[in-house]
Design a protein around this motif. Structure first.
Motif, mmCIF file in Angstrom:
data_model
loop_
_atom_site.group_PDB
_atom_site.id
_atom_site.type_symbol
_atom_site.label_atom_id
_atom_site.label_comp_id
_atom_site.label_asym_id
_atom_site.label_seq_id
_atom_site.Cartn_x
_atom_site.Cartn_y
_atom_site.Cartn_z
ATOM 1 N N UNK A 218 -9.946 -5.728 7.950
ATOM 2 C CA UNK A 218 -8.560 -5.878 7.511
ATOM 3 C C UNK A 218 -8.281 -4.988 6.303
ATOM 4 N N UNK A 219 -9.190 -4.992 5.340
ATOM 5 C CA UNK A 219 -8.986 -4.219 4.119
ATOM 6 C C UNK A 219 -9.217 -2.734 4.342
ATOM 7 N N UNK A 220 -10.089 -2.385 5.269
ATOM 8 C CA UNK A 220 -10.268 -0.978 5.614
ATOM 9 C C UNK A 220 -8.944 -0.386 6.086
ATOM 10 N N UNK A 221 -8.201 -1.121 6.915
ATOM 11 C CA UNK A 221 -6.915 -0.626 7.411
ATOM 12 C C UNK A 221 -5.930 -0.417 6.259
ATOM 13 N N UNK A 222 -5.846 -1.390 5.343
ATOM 14 C CA UNK A 222 -4.909 -1.276 4.222
ATOM 15 C C UNK A 222 -5.285 -0.110 3.306
ATOM 16 N N UNK A 223 -6.563 -0.002 2.981
ATOM 17 C CA UNK A 223 -7.005 1.046 2.063
ATOM 18 C C UNK A 223 -6.845 2.428 2.692
ATOM 19 N N UNK A 224 -7.172 2.545 3.970
ATOM 20 C CA UNK A 224 -6.997 3.839 4.633
ATOM 21 C C UNK A 224 -5.526 4.242 4.681
ATOM 22 N N UNK A 225 -4.643 3.271 4.921
ATOM 23 C CA UNK A 225 -3.206 3.561 4.900
ATOM 24 C C UNK A 225 -2.794 4.078 3.526
ATOM 25 N N UNK B 63 -4.651 5.501 1.199
ATOM 26 C CA UNK B 63 -5.219 6.827 0.940
ATOM 27 C C UNK B 63 -4.430 7.917 1.683
ATOM 28 N N UNK B 64 -4.115 7.666 2.941
ATOM 29 C CA UNK B 64 -3.379 8.656 3.738
ATOM 30 C C UNK B 64 -2.001 8.936 3.135
ATOM 31 N N UNK B 65 -1.314 7.877 2.711
ATOM 32 C CA UNK B 65 0.034 8.046 2.169
ATOM 33 C C UNK B 65 0.003 8.638 0.756
ATOM 34 N N UNK B 66 -1.034 8.336 -0.011
ATOM 35 C CA UNK B 66 -1.228 8.943 -1.333
ATOM 36 C C UNK B 66 -1.278 10.464 -1.189
ATOM 37 N N UNK C 56 -0.010 13.467 -4.281
ATOM 38 C CA UNK C 56 -0.672 13.084 -5.532
ATOM 39 C C UNK C 56 -2.123 13.555 -5.600
ATOM 40 N N UNK C 57 -2.612 14.137 -4.544
ATOM 41 C CA UNK C 57 -4.006 14.565 -4.473
ATOM 42 C C UNK C 57 -4.522 14.314 -3.071
ATOM 43 N N UNK C 58 -5.812 14.527 -2.882
ATOM 44 C CA UNK C 58 -6.405 14.252 -1.579
ATOM 45 C C UNK C 58 -6.594 12.749 -1.401
ATOM 46 N N UNK C 59 -6.821 12.343 -0.170
ATOM 47 C CA UNK C 59 -7.027 10.924 0.106
ATOM 48 C C UNK C 59 -8.209 10.368 -0.677
ATOM 49 N N UNK D 180 0.834 -1.200 0.000
ATOM 50 C CA UNK D 180 0.000 0.000 0.000
ATOM 51 C C UNK D 180 0.867 1.247 0.000
ATOM 52 N N UNK D 181 1.959 1.220 0.748
ATOM 53 C CA UNK D 181 2.896 2.344 0.777
ATOM 54 C C UNK D 181 3.537 2.559 -0.594
ATOM 55 N N UNK D 182 3.928 1.471 -1.253
ATOM 56 C CA UNK D 182 4.556 1.562 -2.570
ATOM 57 C C UNK D 182 3.599 2.187 -3.587
ATOM 58 N N UNK D 183 2.352 1.727 -3.579
ATOM 59 C CA UNK D 183 1.351 2.287 -4.490
ATOM 60 C C UNK D 183 1.174 3.781 -4.242
ATOM 61 N N UNK D 184 1.120 4.164 -2.981
ATOM 62 C CA UNK D 184 0.937 5.573 -2.637
ATOM 63 C C UNK D 184 2.139 6.411 -3.065
ATOM 64 N N UNK D 185 3.323 5.890 -2.871
ATOM 65 C CA UNK D 185 4.547 6.631 -3.213
ATOM 66 C C UNK D 185 4.565 7.027 -4.686
ATOM 67 N N UNK D 186 4.179 6.090 -5.553
ATOM 68 C CA UNK D 186 4.211 6.354 -6.992
ATOM 69 C C UNK D 186 2.929 7.010 -7.508
ATOM 70 N N UNK D 187 1.919 7.110 -6.666
ATOM 71 C CA UNK D 187 0.650 7.656 -7.130
ATOM 72 C C UNK D 187 -0.112 6.693 -8.008
#
Length: 390
Positions: free
Chosen positions: A208-215, A217-220, A225-228, A187-194
């Motif tokens: 479980x997936x809510x935690x990953x997706x929220x992470x 969005x926050x890192x994006x 790259x834009x808003x969460x 999730x961090x890698x995806x956010x880093x590159x946008x």
């Protein structure tokens, strides 16, 4: 909002008839399934990548290219392209070729896979999984984004003044999703590159997936790259429908009970209560699917697994017919109240347009800078457009 189906490509005994399809039967069947997905109005067909029995899809781009020649509109994607054991050069080449053959209607989900024995078959170690993912993707990005690449790393031989061919169609690389069912670093890698983040939520509870997706969005948003709410999210899911709930439960139970992944574990009722699986009527399916938005927020792509566990082709095509019938209701439900700043699902045409806008904005900024009239707002708009076009 894009809707589609994906296949893991299992070759599994039909527990109700005892028929074991051959690999050839399953390959021909999946072509018919993908074509029918387009016929009922779906937006995306995706396939996994596996290199071990009981799975057949060892060469996703070959399969997608063949399907692409027999379809016109549907986006052709993967649910796992193995970034760990595939050479980034070959990924860039294969998907570049596919892009040209199908007029841009392709993207891919990069993942590490879930089968550890695959690594040594390709000269890699599962202990290097995350390092391979990070290094290989950094190289893949450069191969698509730069005309000539000189590079060295830990896991492959260096490149000197190398140009990948063919170059991306319209100078826009295929859109990349990073897929994960459990790993926050992805999730961090995806956010880093946008890039996009695909949470294949078919096995675990929504929390479980809510935690990953929220992470993600926050890192994006953190990386600019834009808003969460503008982060690009895709979800997996699965269903089995009949006109009434009782028939659905009766017909699907033997397949569920003997499925290679979750058979002989929790009961079907327990599994449907704890995961996104729907076994019931079309109305029940629509209600449960629309609720995903309540948990995960507005998102861009929803894929469903429908052709697994030994289900015969006839039954899978019936499932697609039912999905096609409720598709307008699903699209309307997800569109209702959707904020205007939430992006649509990625398409090649939209990304080409975004790139053109970014190039135009860059030229305008250079002119303004030369005349002393540049602004922070212009620079911000360029950065946002550039991230969209990546």
């Amino acid at each position: 909002m894009q809707f589609g189906i994906f296949s893991v490509g299992d070759v599994t005994l039909d527990p109700t008839t005892g028929h074991m399809p051959s690999e050839g039967e399953r390959i021909q069947a999946i072509v018919k399934i993908a074509k029918h997905a387009e016929e009922v109005g779906l937006d995306v067909f995706a396939t996994g990548e596996h290199h071990n029995p009981p799975f057949y899809p060892s060469s996703p781009t070959t399969l997608l290219g063949y399907i692409g020649a027999q379809t016109e509109k549907i986006i052709l994607s993967t649910t796992t392209t193995l970034i760990t054991t595939n050479d980034p050069v070959k990924i860039a080449e294969d998907f570049g070729m596919l892009q040209h053959l199908v007029g841009g209607r392709t993207d891919l989900v990069l993942g590490r896979g879930n089968t550890a024995p695959v690594y040594p078959w390709f000269g890699k170690s599962p202990q290097d999984s995350l390092e391979l993912t990070i290094e290989n993707y950094a190289l893949l990005r450069r191969l698509w984004d730069e005309e000539t690449v000189t590079w060295s790393g830990k896991f492959r031989t260096p490149l000197h003044n190398f140009t990948v061919t063919p170059r991306p169609l319209d100078e826009v690389a295929p859109f990349v999703w990073h897929g994960s069912i459990r790993t926050p670093q992805i999730a961090e890698l995806a956010a880093y590159y946008g890039d996009g983040f695909f949470a294949n939520n078919i096995f675990w509870p929504k929390e479980h997936y809510i935690r990953l997706i929220n992470l993600y969005r926050e890192r994006f948003e953190h990386y600019g790259h834009g808003t969460a709410s503008q982060a690009i999210v895709g979800l997996g899911g699965q269903f089995f429908m009949r006109r009434n709930s009782q028939d659905a439960k009766r017909d699907f139970r033997p397949y569920f009970d003997n499925a290679p992944v979750y058979g002989h574990g929790p009961s079907m009722e327990e599994f449907t209560a704890q995961t996104p699986l729907t076994v019931g009527s079309p109305a029940e399916f629509v209600e449960k699917t629309l609720a995903f938005r309540d948990y995960f927020g507005d998102y861009q792509r929803q894929l469903f697994l429908v052709d697994h566990a030994g289900l015969p082709l006839k039954t899978v095509l019936e499932q697609l017919d039912l999905l096609g019938e409720v598709l307008p209701e699903l699209k309307a439900g997800f569109a209702e109240g959707r904020p205007a700043d939430v992006p649509e699902g990625p398409t090649h045409a939209a990304r080409v347009a975004a790139r053109s806008a970014a190039m135009s904005g860059s030229e305008t900024a250079e002119t303004d800078a030369g005349s002393g009239t540049g602004s922070a707002a212009t620079a911000s708009a360029e950065a946002t457009a550039g991230a969209t076009a990546r």
